[in-house]
Design a protein around this motif. Structure first.
Motif, PDB file in Angstrom:
ATOM      1  N   GLU A  72       0.831  -1.207   0.000  1.00 50.37           N
ATOM      2  CA  GLU A  72       0.000   0.000   0.000  1.00 50.37           C
ATOM      3  C   GLU A  72       0.867   1.260   0.000  1.00 50.37           C
ATOM      4  O   GLU A  72       0.604   2.208  -0.746  1.00 50.37           O
ATOM      5  N   ALA A  73       1.916   1.260   0.810  1.00 49.45           N
ATOM      6  CA  ALA A  73       2.815   2.418   0.849  1.00 49.45           C
ATOM      7  C   ALA A  73       3.518   2.592  -0.488  1.00 49.45           C
ATOM      8  O   ALA A  73       3.677   3.717  -0.976  1.00 49.45           O
ATOM      9  N   ALA A  74       3.925   1.482  -1.122  1.00 45.61           N
ATOM     10  CA  ALA A  74       4.592   1.563  -2.426  1.00 45.61           C
ATOM     11  C   ALA A  74       3.645   2.121  -3.478  1.00 45.61           C
ATOM     12  O   ALA A  74       4.059   2.907  -4.341  1.00 45.61           O
ATOM     13  N   ALA A  79       5.483   9.545  -7.208  1.00 53.58           N
ATOM     14  CA  ALA A  79       6.428  10.526  -7.765  1.00 53.58           C
ATOM     15  C   ALA A  79       7.723   9.816  -8.184  1.00 53.58           C
ATOM     16  O   ALA A  79       8.181   8.902  -7.517  1.00 53.58           O
ATOM     17  N   PRO A  80       8.299  10.236  -9.312  1.00 54.65           N
ATOM     18  CA  PRO A  80       9.552   9.617  -9.778  1.00 54.65           C
ATOM     19  C   PRO A  80      10.670   9.673  -8.729  1.00 54.65           C
ATOM     20  O   PRO A  80      11.507   8.786  -8.667  1.00 54.65           O
ATOM     21  N   ALA A  81      10.650  10.696  -7.901  1.00 62.78           N
ATOM     22  CA  ALA A  81      11.690  10.827  -6.878  1.00 62.78           C
ATOM     23  C   ALA A  81      11.607   9.708  -5.834  1.00 62.78           C
ATOM     24  O   ALA A  81      12.589   9.424  -5.153  1.00 62.78           O
ATOM     25  N   HIS A  82      10.446   9.062  -5.726  1.00 65.21           N
ATOM     26  CA  HIS A  82      10.254   8.015  -4.725  1.00 65.21           C
ATOM     27  C   HIS A  82      10.282   6.612  -5.322  1.00 65.21           C
ATOM     28  O   HIS A  82       9.927   5.645  -4.651  1.00 65.21           O
ATOM     29  N   ALA A  83      10.704   6.491  -6.559  1.00 64.93           N
ATOM     30  CA  ALA A  83      10.694   5.199  -7.243  1.00 64.93           C
ATOM     31  C   ALA A  83      11.571   4.167  -6.536  1.00 64.93           C
ATOM     32  O   ALA A  83      11.193   3.003  -6.425  1.00 64.93           O
ATOM     33  N   LEU A  89      10.112  -1.183  -1.015  1.00 65.67           N
ATOM     34  CA  LEU A  89       8.927  -1.659  -0.303  1.00 65.67           C
ATOM     35  C   LEU A  89       8.312  -2.874  -0.992  1.00 65.67           C
ATOM     36  O   LEU A  89       7.904  -3.834  -0.331  1.00 65.67           O
ATOM     37  N   ARG A  90       8.275  -2.855  -2.315  1.00 69.80           N
ATOM     38  CA  ARG A  90       7.749  -4.011  -3.048  1.00 69.80           C
ATOM     39  C   ARG A  90       8.640  -5.240  -2.853  1.00 69.80           C
ATOM     40  O   ARG A  90       8.138  -6.362  -2.718  1.00 69.80           O
ATOM     41  N   ALA A  91       9.945  -5.026  -2.821  1.00 67.80           N
ATOM     42  CA  ALA A  91      10.875  -6.140  -2.600  1.00 67.80           C
ATOM     43  C   ALA A  91      10.694  -6.720  -1.195  1.00 67.80           C
ATOM     44  O   ALA A  91      10.720  -7.942  -1.012  1.00 67.80           O
ATOM     45  N   GLU A  92      10.508  -5.849  -0.205  1.00 74.24           N
ATOM     46  CA  GLU A  92      10.281  -6.320   1.163  1.00 74.24           C
ATOM     47  C   GLU A  92       8.986  -7.121   1.252  1.00 74.24           C
ATOM     48  O   GLU A  92       8.936  -8.168   1.900  1.00 74.24           O
ATOM     49  N   ALA A  93       7.936  -6.642   0.591  1.00 78.52           N
ATOM     50  CA  ALA A  93       6.659  -7.367   0.586  1.00 78.52           C
ATOM     51  C   ALA A  93       6.835  -8.731  -0.082  1.00 78.52           C
ATOM     52  O   ALA A  93       6.287  -9.734   0.397  1.00 78.52           O
ATOM     53  N   ALA A  94       7.604  -8.783  -1.150  1.00 74.11           N
ATOM     54  CA  ALA A  94       7.842 -10.054  -1.845  1.00 74.11           C
ATOM     55  C   ALA A  94       8.544 -11.052  -0.940  1.00 74.11           C
ATOM     56  O   ALA A  94       8.213 -12.243  -0.939  1.00 74.11           O
ATOM     57  N   VAL A  95       9.504 -10.575  -0.145  1.00 71.70           N
ATOM     58  CA  VAL A  95      10.208 -11.452   0.799  1.00 71.70           C
ATOM     59  C   VAL A  95       9.227 -12.053   1.795  1.00 71.70           C
ATOM     60  O   VAL A  95       9.234 -13.260   2.054  1.00 71.70           O
ATOM     61  N   LEU A  96       8.361 -11.216   2.349  1.00 66.55           N
ATOM     62  CA  LEU A  96       7.394 -11.695   3.339  1.00 66.55           C
ATOM     63  C   LEU A  96       6.404 -12.676   2.711  1.00 66.55           C
ATOM     64  O   LEU A  96       6.070 -13.706   3.319  1.00 66.55           O
ATOM     65  N   LEU A  97       5.963 -12.388   1.506  1.00 61.16           N
ATOM     66  CA  LEU A  97       5.023 -13.285   0.837  1.00 61.16           C
ATOM     67  C   LEU A  97       5.678 -14.616   0.478  1.00 61.16           C
ATOM     68  O   LEU A  97       5.022 -15.659   0.476  1.00 61.16           O
TER      69      LEU A  97
END
Length: 107
Positions: A72-74, A79-83, A89-97
């Motif tokens: 959700e946060a990802a 904004a491109p500055a937060h890519a 965050l997506r990588a961390e979620a993938a680890v948990l999943l």
């Protein structure tokens, strides 16, 4: 776990903290008020409270919630500055999943 896998380290640390928080028992604030200092417990472990034991289902819920919060946060970081942060965050979620799927870190 390899030291260079920062996403896994970050995800696992915060998830372990979330599990630790879920095991905590609520403090009875009514009992804390009005107690005289002389009546307070003394000695090693006197203020320790037994922790809750989480069921496997509850552990899975906590881990799923942690992954969902990251996704959700990802999604909110558009904004491109937060890519880079969104990707982390997506990588961390993938680890948990992966842990929920049973594949873990693929030792």
């Amino acid at each position: 776990m390899r030291a260079r896998d920062k996403a896994a380290v970050s995800a696992l640390r915060t998830t372990l903290a979330a599990l630790d928080n879920a095991e905590a028992v609520p403090v009875d604030e009514a009992g804390l008020r009005g107690a005289a200092l002389e009546q307070s417990p003394v000695g090693a472990g006197a203020t320790e409270a037994a922790r809750r034991e989480l069921s496997e289902r509850r552990v899975v819920e906590v881990v799923r919630t942690e992954a969902a919060e990251r996704l959700e946060a990802a999604a909110q970081l558009t904004a491109p500055a937060h890519a880079a942060r969104a990707a982390q965050l997506r990588a961390e979620a993938a680890v948990l999943l992966q842990f929920l799927d049973g594949t873990g870190l693929g030792a």
